[in-house]
Enzyme design. Structure first.
Site, mmCIF file in Angstrom:
data_model
loop_
_atom_site.group_PDB
_atom_site.id
_atom_site.type_symbol
_atom_site.label_atom_id
_atom_site.label_comp_id
_atom_site.label_asym_id
_atom_site.label_seq_id
_atom_site.Cartn_x
_atom_site.Cartn_y
_atom_site.Cartn_z
ATOM 1 N N LYS A 183 11.040 1.854 9.978
ATOM 2 C CA LYS A 183 10.695 1.545 11.366
ATOM 3 C C LYS A 183 11.116 2.681 12.317
ATOM 4 C CE LYS A 183 8.602 -2.285 10.574
ATOM 5 N NZ LYS A 183 7.133 -2.395 10.761
ATOM 6 N N ASP B 158 -5.413 -2.412 0.563
ATOM 7 C CA ASP B 158 -4.009 -2.020 0.475
ATOM 8 C C ASP B 158 -3.861 -0.743 1.294
ATOM 9 O OD1 ASP B 158 -1.490 -1.061 -0.170
ATOM 10 O OD2 ASP B 158 -1.702 -1.378 -2.332
ATOM 11 N N TYR C 134 14.217 -0.650 5.322
ATOM 12 C CA TYR C 134 13.390 -1.177 6.408
ATOM 13 C C TYR C 134 13.667 -0.429 7.708
ATOM 14 C CZ TYR C 134 11.376 -4.571 9.670
ATOM 15 O OH TYR C 134 10.643 -5.170 10.656
#
Length: 257
Positions: free
Chosen positions: A158, A63, A154
């Site tokens: 990014k 992970d 998201y």
């Protein structure tokens, strides 16, 4: 051209979607591929397939959002042989606006997409410095460049990927360490199929066509197309390229007007 013979590559999220295509192509081009993947069973399956074809590959269940575990896995690899390439591809998506994104979801996205990438950089860059060379490729998204509806967390993650790419490229400019990132538009992966099936049952074909048409070129990218650009940027032929964000988007950013 674009040979990776005798190169060793770490590829996070390397057992599905874009990461799988990168793992397959890099192995095909001669790299010793280490697949770092949350789903250890899937990673071992991919590695076994590559080995069966005569390629060099290993699977590592990890992970990347957990720093100690990530360091342990990467140190274990680097103690055995030099690493030449780090592909920071692991990432997860989320749908939601600022006021509909729960704190737990925001934390989850940042932990994987941002902290996970930092953890891999933190563990690998000292090794690159000791070896006097290294190549880093991060997976960003067009969401960081243009507004994408319902992708608040998201998009934030990014945007951080592009910023980290520039920072790393600048900091290690004179250490023979290159760092770039890719910004794909919509790519036809199992995630897309699952998203459509979950949210638009009975309308799968219609929604797939609609989502495909959001790219001016008229279709989604194939993972192998993203992998081809990744191969170039990680190859010796791209030795003059660092600090760049490469759009691979079917004209989405520049032509979608």
């Amino acid at each position: 051209m674009f040979s990776l013979t005798d190169k060793v590559a770490l590829i996070t999220g390397g057992a599905s979607g874009i990461g799988l295509a990168i793992s397959q192509l890099f192995a095909q081009q001669g790299a010793y591929v280490h697949i770092l993947e949350l789903n250890g069973e899937l990673a071992h399956s991919v590695a076994a397939e590559l080995l069966a074809k005569g390629h060099k590959a290993e699977a590592h269940a990890v992970d990347v959002s957990k720093q100690a575990d990530t360091i342990a896995v990467i140190n274990g690899i680097t103690q055995r042989h030099p690493v030449d390439i780090l592909v920071n591809n692991a990432g997860i998506a989320h749908i939601g606006k600022a006021h509909t994104t729960a704190e737990s979801d925001f934390d989850r996205i940042i932990n994987v997409n941002v902290k996970g990438m930092y953890n891999c950089l933190f563990a690998t860059i000292p090794h690159f410095l000791n070896n006097g060379r290294g190549v880093i490729l991060n997976t960003a998204s067009i969401a960081a460049t243009v507004g994408i509806p319902d992708r608040f967390a998201y998009t934030a993650s990014k945007g951080a990927v592009i910023a980290m790419t520039l920072s790393v490229a600048k900091d290690y400019l004179h250490d023979n360490i290159r760092c770039n990132c890719l910004s794909p538009a919509r790519v036809h992966t199992p995630f897309v199929d699952g998203f459509i099936a979950k949210n638009y049952p009975g309308q799968e074909a219609e929604m797939f066509e609609k989502l495909s048409k959001t790219q001016p070129i008229g279709r989604m990218a194939q993972p192998k197309e993203i992998a081809a650009l990744a191969l170039y940027l990680c190859s010796d032929e791209a030795g003059f390229i660092t600090g760049c964000d490469y759009l691979i988007d079917g004209g989405f950013v520049k032509l979608n007007n």
